[in-house]
Design a protein around this motif. Structure first.
Motif, PDB file in Angstrom:
ATOM      1  N   HIS A  51      52.418  23.965  71.291  1.00 54.50           N
ATOM      2  CA  HIS A  51      51.894  25.280  71.658  1.00 54.50           C
ATOM      3  C   HIS A  51      52.666  26.344  70.883  1.00 54.50           C
ATOM      4  O   HIS A  51      53.870  26.213  70.658  1.00 54.50           O
ATOM      5  CB  HIS A  51      52.047  25.551  73.158  1.00 54.50           C
ATOM      6  N   LEU A  52      51.959  27.415  70.495  1.00 53.40           N
ATOM      7  CA  LEU A  52      52.613  28.539  69.838  1.00 53.40           C
ATOM      8  C   LEU A  52      52.807  29.672  70.838  1.00 53.40           C
ATOM      9  O   LEU A  52      51.858  30.078  71.529  1.00 53.40           O
ATOM     10  CB  LEU A  52      51.780  29.031  68.654  1.00 53.40           C
ATOM     11  N   TYR A  53      54.034  30.146  70.908  1.00 53.14           N
ATOM     12  CA  TYR A  53      54.382  31.236  71.804  1.00 53.14           C
ATOM     13  C   TYR A  53      54.758  32.471  70.984  1.00 53.14           C
ATOM     14  O   TYR A  53      55.263  32.359  69.868  1.00 53.14           O
ATOM     15  CB  TYR A  53      55.562  30.849  72.700  1.00 53.14           C
ATOM     16  N   VAL A  54      54.531  33.648  71.582  1.00 51.74           N
ATOM     17  CA  VAL A  54      54.849  34.922  70.936  1.00 51.74           C
ATOM     18  C   VAL A  54      55.895  35.647  71.763  1.00 51.74           C
ATOM     19  O   VAL A  54      55.795  35.722  72.990  1.00 51.74           O
ATOM     20  CB  VAL A  54      53.590  35.813  70.816  1.00 51.74           C
ATOM     21  N   GLY A  55      56.912  36.183  71.071  1.00 53.48           N
ATOM     22  CA  GLY A  55      57.925  37.001  71.715  1.00 53.48           C
ATOM     23  C   GLY A  55      58.225  38.211  70.847  1.00 53.48           C
ATOM     24  O   GLY A  55      57.551  38.463  69.839  1.00 53.48           O
ATOM     25  N   VAL A  56      59.230  38.961  71.231  1.00 55.26           N
ATOM     26  CA  VAL A  56      59.648  40.129  70.457  1.00 55.26           C
ATOM     27  C   VAL A  56      61.170  40.134  70.428  1.00 55.26           C
ATOM     28  O   VAL A  56      61.822  39.620  71.340  1.00 55.26           O
ATOM     29  CB  VAL A  56      59.085  41.433  71.082  1.00 55.26           C
ATOM     30  N   LEU A  66      57.713  35.274  77.163  1.00 59.97           N
ATOM     31  CA  LEU A  66      56.845  34.969  76.032  1.00 59.97           C
ATOM     32  C   LEU A  66      55.384  34.999  76.470  1.00 59.97           C
ATOM     33  O   LEU A  66      55.081  34.927  77.657  1.00 59.97           O
ATOM     34  CB  LEU A  66      57.161  33.582  75.467  1.00 59.97           C
ATOM     35  N   TRP A  67      54.487  35.108  75.494  1.00 64.53           N
ATOM     36  CA  TRP A  67      53.060  34.934  75.724  1.00 64.53           C
ATOM     37  C   TRP A  67      52.576  33.756  74.890  1.00 64.53           C
ATOM     38  O   TRP A  67      53.151  33.426  73.853  1.00 64.53           O
ATOM     39  CB  TRP A  67      52.274  36.174  75.296  1.00 64.53           C
ATOM     40  N   LEU A  68      51.507  33.128  75.323  1.00 65.61           N
ATOM     41  CA  LEU A  68      50.841  32.137  74.489  1.00 65.61           C
ATOM     42  C   LEU A  68      50.050  32.856  73.404  1.00 65.61           C
ATOM     43  O   LEU A  68      49.331  33.820  73.684  1.00 65.61           O
ATOM     44  CB  LEU A  68      49.900  31.281  75.338  1.00 65.61           C
ATOM     45  N   LEU A  69      50.195  32.405  72.178  1.00 58.87           N
ATOM     46  CA  LEU A  69      49.479  33.037  71.082  1.00 58.87           C
ATOM     47  C   LEU A  69      47.973  32.996  71.313  1.00 58.87           C
ATOM     48  O   LEU A  69      47.258  33.954  70.979  1.00 58.87           O
ATOM     49  CB  LEU A  69      49.833  32.357  69.757  1.00 58.87           C
ATOM     50  N   ASN A  70      47.488  31.922  71.897  1.00 59.74           N
ATOM     51  CA  ASN A  70      46.048  31.814  72.159  1.00 59.74           C
ATOM     52  C   ASN A  70      45.520  32.953  73.017  1.00 59.74           C
ATOM     53  O   ASN A  70      44.359  33.335  72.916  1.00 59.74           O
ATOM     54  CB  ASN A  70      45.730  30.479  72.839  1.00 59.74           C
ATOM     55  N   ASP A  71      46.389  33.508  73.878  1.00 58.96           N
ATOM     56  CA  ASP A  71      45.960  34.571  74.787  1.00 58.96           C
ATOM     57  C   ASP A  71      45.824  35.925  74.107  1.00 58.96           C
ATOM     58  O   ASP A  71      45.171  36.829  74.647  1.00 58.96           O
ATOM     59  CB  ASP A  71      46.946  34.697  75.956  1.00 58.96           C
TER      60      ASP A  71
END
Length: 223
Positions: A88-93, A122-127
């Motif tokens: 899974h790909l996750y997004v952060g800052v 984090l968020w899921l990139l898919n979202d």
């Protein structure tokens, strides 16, 4: 590292072991690239292939409220974070904190010298992938007794995750356990130091925010 992940209104916890950490840096355009031959129009944006990829110790990436630095000339810089875990790909800052003076002489060493604070969530990139360009980055610094805006950008101003992953694949692959930091957001005014740096990513469509902040403690160069 333990992160909280918000997806479809639910918050879960995930442990991610990062064993490969890459910090992406935009290469400065040459005169020929800025003013291409046989063209009267300047080339405003370089392609994603013009980015450098600096391998940094994985232990440098971590959510933290306190960052200790040698000397007093370092500075923070906001960017988005990609992490692959269990396919899974996750997004952060986060913040690519480094020494802007040393970065001009030895960018790889400058990237290696400092921790890179990141968000605890984090968020899921898919979202967010379908409305990625509308996401907003905001960085603020403590200056003259107040927090002021230091950097601000839409994610449309930076290469997309798909673009960066494709470019990185020319050198390596974004395997499970890999984290990638993508920044190079212009500052408002001059690059400058601060004793507090805050960063956030705002999703206006889902009305939610990822954020973090840290205090900078300057250690003496000499004992």
């Amino acid at each position: 590292m333990n992160f909280s992940v918000e997806s479809e209104g639910r918050i879960s916890s995930v442990d991610i072991d990062v064993d490969t950490f890459v910090v992406c840096e935009k290469r400065e355009a040459s005169a020929a690239e800025v003013h291409p031959a046989n063209s009267s129009e300047p080339q405003r944006d370089l392609p994603a292939s013009s980015w450098k990829f600096h391998r940094v110790a994985a232990t440098r990436l971590r959510p933290t409220r306190r960052l200790e630095c040698l000397g007093s000339v370092s500075a923070g810089a906001i960017g988005y974070l990609l992490m692959r875990h269990n396919d899974h790909l996750y997004v952060g800052v986060g913040s690519d904190h480094d020494d802007p003076v040393l970065a001009r002489e030895n960018p790889a060493l400058s990237k290696q010298l400092f921790d890179k604070p990141c968000s605890q969530s984090l968020w899921l990139l898919n979202d967010v992938e379908r409305h990625w360009s509308s996401l907003e980055l905001h960085a603020r610094i403590h200056e003259k007794g107040m927090m002021v805006t230091y950097q601000r950008a839409l994610l449309s101003d930076l290469p997309s995750p798909a673009s960066m992953i494709e470019t990185f694949s020319l050198y390596d692959s974004l395997e499970n356990g890999t984290a990638m930091f993508v920044g190079s957001v212009p500052v408002i005014g001059a690059v400058r130091t601060t004793d507090r740096f805050s960063f956030s990513m705002f999703d206006p469509q889902l009305n939610r925010t990822l954020s973090g902040s840290y205090y900078v403690v300057c250690l003496p160069v000499r004992a």
